[in-house]
Design a protein around this motif. Structure first.
Motif, PDB file in Angstrom:
ATOM      1  N   LEU A  38       1.063  -0.101   5.293  1.00 17.04           N
ATOM      2  CA  LEU A  38       0.701   0.966   4.496  1.00 17.04           C
ATOM      3  C   LEU A  38      -1.192   0.697   4.245  1.00 17.04           C
ATOM      4  CD1 LEU A  38       2.806  -0.555   1.274  1.00 17.04           C
ATOM      5  CD2 LEU A  38       3.014   1.799   2.172  1.00 17.04           C
ATOM      6  N   ARG A  39      -1.893  -0.384   4.362  1.00 17.51           N
ATOM      7  CA  ARG A  39      -3.442   0.063   4.049  1.00 17.51           C
ATOM      8  C   ARG A  39      -3.650   0.638   5.688  1.00 17.51           C
ATOM      9  NH1 ARG A  39      -7.208  -1.086   7.568  1.00 17.51           N
ATOM     10  NH2 ARG A  39      -5.568  -2.574   8.784  1.00 17.51           N
ATOM     11  N   MET A  72       6.535   4.237   2.796  1.00 17.58           N
ATOM     12  CA  MET A  72       7.697   3.283   3.074  1.00 17.58           C
ATOM     13  C   MET A  72       8.939   3.952   3.031  1.00 17.58           C
ATOM     14  SD  MET A  72       7.281   0.371   1.425  1.00 17.58           S
ATOM     15  CE  MET A  72       8.582   0.053   0.844  1.00 17.58           C
ATOM     16  N   HIS A  94      -2.472   2.870   6.861  1.00 17.68           N
ATOM     17  CA  HIS A  94      -2.301   5.042   6.656  1.00 17.68           C
ATOM     18  C   HIS A  94      -3.047   4.868   5.453  1.00 17.68           C
ATOM     19  CE1 HIS A  94       0.869   8.162   6.693  1.00 17.68           C
ATOM     20  NE2 HIS A  94       0.730   7.750   5.420  1.00 17.68           N
ATOM     21  N   GLU A  95      -3.377   4.549   4.792  1.00 17.89           N
ATOM     22  CA  GLU A  95      -4.650   4.866   3.276  1.00 17.89           C
ATOM     23  C   GLU A  95      -5.921   4.624   4.196  1.00 17.89           C
ATOM     24  OE1 GLU A  95      -5.270   2.574  -0.795  1.00 17.89           O
ATOM     25  OE2 GLU A  95      -3.235   3.232  -0.708  1.00 17.89           O
ATOM     26  N   ASP A 128       1.908   9.812   0.506  1.00 14.50           N
ATOM     27  CA  ASP A 128       1.575   8.193   0.043  1.00 14.50           C
ATOM     28  C   ASP A 128       2.662   7.507   0.197  1.00 14.50           C
ATOM     29  OD1 ASP A 128       4.185   9.287  -1.245  1.00 14.50           O
ATOM     30  OD2 ASP A 128       3.218  10.203  -3.078  1.00 14.50           O
ATOM     31  N   ARG A 129       2.106   6.094  -0.686  1.00 16.02           N
ATOM     32  CA  ARG A 129       3.438   5.015  -0.448  1.00 16.02           C
ATOM     33  C   ARG A 129       4.699   5.480  -0.322  1.00 16.02           C
ATOM     34  NH1 ARG A 129       5.410   1.119  -2.584  1.00 16.02           N
ATOM     35  NH2 ARG A 129       5.523  -1.499  -1.486  1.00 16.02           N
ATOM     36  N   THR A 130       5.258   5.847  -1.035  1.00 21.89           N
ATOM     37  CA  THR A 130       6.623   6.049  -1.162  1.00 21.89           C
ATOM     38  C   THR A 130       6.916   7.081   0.474  1.00 21.89           C
ATOM     39  OG1 THR A 130       6.456   6.573  -3.477  1.00 21.89           O
ATOM     40  CG2 THR A 130       8.907   7.860  -1.955  1.00 21.89           C
TER      41      THR A 130
END
Length: 193
Positions: free
Chosen positions: A135-136, A151, A138-139, A146-148
């Motif tokens: 997640l980190r 996921m 990607h961001e 986004d996070r969703t």
């Protein structure tokens, strides 16, 4: 306890091979000794019990299957749009195929964790850390979604990996790239280019 780090690493690598080939029930000190081509009793000199061996395997698998940082840096030079996300997902899929043993061993560890609470706690913490890092990445990498979205792609790719590793004929090999592209197209909004 014996302190030869190279021998310890060789024993853990042998344990990964045994785990992938024979499953958790086949993971014995004797089988590890045989796989590592060391004298009988060597593994038991390095690991107090199976749980200690499994704990070492958990960490080593992630080192084996982690991408080379230089390769990641090279891939990340592309424009940070949906096409790059599709390439990254395809890259993950190709890495699974290239390191089948490591990923099969990870699946075996996951199954064994359902029966061993200590291993479950350790593996859960490890996998949460891996997911947090994804997640980190990607961001901070400025990738779309986004996070969703991340996921959803993680869960879909995990399912694809499971099929390819355990029942490779379910999803025809020639369809995986198109399915990955469709996944990214459907998960990431069209304006995230």
């Amino acid at each position: 306890m014996v302190r030869n780090p190279e021998r310890r690493t060789a024993l853990v690598d042998a344990a990964i091979e045994v785990l992938a080939r024979d499953g958790a029930r086949g993971l014995t000190f004797r089988a590890v000794d045989a796989e590592a081509a060391v004298p009988k009793g060597t593994a038991s000199n390095y690991f107090a019990n199976r749980d200690a061996l499994l704990a070492q395997v958990t960490g080593q698998i992630h080192q084996r299957i982690a991408p080379d940082p230089d390769e990641v840096a090279e891939v990340m030079k592309a424009p940070h749009g949906r096409e790059l996300v599709t390439e990254l997902m395809g890259w993950i899929n190709r890495r699974v195929t290239a390191n089948r043993t490591g990923y099969l061993a990870m699946l075996e560890l996951r199954l064994e964790a359902t029966r061993r609470p200590e291993l479950r706690a350790e593996l859960t913490a490890t996998m949460r850390g891996v997911l947090a890092e994804d997640l980190r990445f990607h961001e901070e990498g400025g990738l779309p979604g986004d996070r969703t979205a991340v996921m959803l792609m993680y869960l879909a790719m995990t399912g694809l990996m499971l099929e390819q590793l355990t029942l490779p004929g379910v999803v025809p090999e020639g369809e995986t790239d198109g399915l990955i592209a469709a996944l990214v197209d459907r998960v990431l909004p069209a304006d995230d280019r």
